[in-house]
Design an enzyme around this catalytic site. Sequence first.
Site, PDB file in Angstrom:
ATOM      1  N   HIS A  97       7.493  -6.443   2.814  1.00  0.00           N
ATOM      2  CA  HIS A  97       8.140  -5.287   3.515  1.00  0.00           C
ATOM      3  C   HIS A  97       7.400  -4.914   4.830  1.00  0.00           C
ATOM      4  O   HIS A  97       7.985  -4.165   5.557  1.00  0.00           O
ATOM      5  CB  HIS A  97       8.602  -4.444   2.473  1.00  0.00           C
ATOM      6  CG  HIS A  97       7.269  -3.460   2.123  1.00  0.00           C
ATOM      7  ND1 HIS A  97       6.861  -3.628   0.941  1.00  0.00           N
ATOM      8  CD2 HIS A  97       6.705  -2.603   2.820  1.00  0.00           C
ATOM      9  CE1 HIS A  97       5.760  -2.719   0.920  1.00  0.00           C
ATOM     10  NE2 HIS A  97       5.642  -2.043   1.981  1.00  0.00           N
ATOM     11  N   ASP A 127       7.304  -9.719  -3.360  1.00  0.00           N
ATOM     12  CA  ASP A 127       7.137  -8.788  -2.015  1.00  0.00           C
ATOM     13  C   ASP A 127       5.953  -9.008  -1.441  1.00  0.00           C
ATOM     14  O   ASP A 127       5.051  -8.169  -0.889  1.00  0.00           O
ATOM     15  CB  ASP A 127       7.421  -7.472  -2.430  1.00  0.00           C
ATOM     16  CG  ASP A 127       7.150  -6.428  -1.290  1.00  0.00           C
ATOM     17  OD1 ASP A 127       7.643  -6.846  -0.104  1.00  0.00           O
ATOM     18  OD2 ASP A 127       6.855  -5.065  -1.090  1.00  0.00           O
ATOM     19  N   GLY A 202       1.502   2.834   4.794  1.00  0.00           N
ATOM     20  CA  GLY A 202       0.612   2.246   5.630  1.00  0.00           C
ATOM     21  C   GLY A 202      -0.592   1.697   4.570  1.00  0.00           C
ATOM     22  O   GLY A 202      -1.245   0.662   5.251  1.00  0.00           O
ATOM     23  N   ASN A 203      -0.705   2.057   3.436  1.00  0.00           N
ATOM     24  CA  ASN A 203      -1.401   1.159   2.396  1.00  0.00           C
ATOM     25  C   ASN A 203      -1.137  -0.004   1.896  1.00  0.00           C
ATOM     26  O   ASN A 203      -1.596  -0.797   1.443  1.00  0.00           O
ATOM     27  CB  ASN A 203      -1.860   2.122   1.385  1.00  0.00           C
ATOM     28  CG  ASN A 203      -2.846   3.141   1.607  1.00  0.00           C
ATOM     29  OD1 ASN A 203      -2.747   4.337   1.512  1.00  0.00           O
ATOM     30  ND2 ASN A 203      -4.218   2.871   1.877  1.00  0.00           N
ATOM     31  N   SER A 204       0.266  -0.166   2.072  1.00  0.00           N
ATOM     32  CA  SER A 204       0.711  -1.272   1.244  1.00  0.00           C
ATOM     33  C   SER A 204       0.280  -2.695   2.006  1.00  0.00           C
ATOM     34  O   SER A 204       0.153  -2.923   3.251  1.00  0.00           O
ATOM     35  CB  SER A 204       2.534  -1.314   1.960  1.00  0.00           C
ATOM     36  OG  SER A 204       2.904  -0.614   1.162  1.00  0.00           O
ATOM     37  N   GLY A 257      -0.785 -33.751  -6.689  1.00  0.00           N
ATOM     38  CA  GLY A 257      -0.823 -33.561  -8.086  1.00  0.00           C
ATOM     39  C   GLY A 257      -1.670 -33.106  -8.909  1.00  0.00           C
ATOM     40  O   GLY A 257      -1.804 -33.209 -10.076  1.00  0.00           O
TER      41      GLY A 257
END
Length: 455
Positions: A97, A127, A202-204, A257
Amino acid sequence: MRSPSMNNLAVRLCWLLLAATVCYSPAFSGSFAHASELRMTPIVKAVQSAKESIVNIHGHKTVAAVSAVGGDTPRQVNGMGTGVIIDRRGFIVTNHHVVDGVRRIQVTFNNGETLIARLIAHDLTTDLAVIKVDAEDELPCITIGKSTDLMPGETVIAVGNAYGYENSVTRGIISALHRSVQVTENQKYDDLIQTDASINPGNSGGPLLNIDGQMIGINVAVRVGAQGIGFAIPVDTVMEISSRMMSTERMSDQYHGIRGKTLWENDRPVFKITGVEKDSPADAAGLRIGDTLTELAGQKIERQLDVELALLNRTLGEEISLNVDRSGESDKQLAIVVKSLSGATNVSDLAWRTMGVRVKSMPERDFAQLATRYRGGLQVVAVRAGSPAELEGIQIGDILVGMHDWETISYENLDYILKNKSVTQRGAIRFYILRERDTLYGDISLAATQQITQR
């Protein structure tokens, strides 16, 4: 006899000399050093060890807002968030986001340098997203911890771009584990870490650190109206999803694999082989279930993500060395040969070698949902690092709808263009792509194509 003013002057000089003697005495010097050492608390050390690998993200995006007269009115908003460097080549993990819909993703490093990033991959369920910058030098990576042994009450630290205040540091404790949070009608997070460390807009995308400076989570959400309640995605989940987003199958249309799991032995992570796909390059290399993979292509291996990054953008047929520990036998050397996932048609190989892209055809029904004026296109599924396509800004997920005067609806269309002398001898030709219903274009050089087709 001295005047009063002279006496005052003499007294002042004596005090200055005394002060100088005291300030520079060994005893006082030692006490200052001791005081400075006390200031270097575990929290300070944790932040210092991680700060170079934490970035701030800024950008602008268009969102719909309901107008007074009804209907949706698009408007520009400033976006901000945080990211963490997970690979020295410039791969950064953040929240989807934070970068969703942002045309120009600006990444600012701790030293103030700003670079433009491009979106590499994203996962809507968690997310999470991976973006990439092209830096001149290798970048410092965050130290990865684990989230399986977290304890409610232990100290944690959040670092991020809170309200646009870059590199903000807050501390708190783990309040609870395994929380499920519904933040919007369409977005629900499962198995989150709850903390009372202040997490603000803003910390996201920024890290949640433990007291040792290791990343144990990615900050993702706050509870509106609540105080002292923030949430983070556990780092084990972040690493697992990142390895899927960065897999060689997805990024390079290649496969190996190798399937494994990170275990912790004597407080250090080791990567145990839990599965080897039959007839895969890993099978041909002689890897066995139970092996501990320690090194691949000269890079230390601790997680599945390390495997994907070590094999990313390798040349088809390239032989790559690897080391394993097997039943007490350490540093057993093997070799793995990279293979194409799809067997790679001639046109697919040609596009990869000359343009630096792999594409797949789009079913008519899927393309029709885009509601564009074009009749069809080829979707980009991989972009080779340093290729003409990457230099022109082509991204995974773009849809190639035309080159020069021709449509690119099918492999046959692309094959005709890449082998057409009148095109390849032009030096550079115009290409057209769809990105989120917007048509973008650029010029790409195909001069090398003719040399390859004549071999």
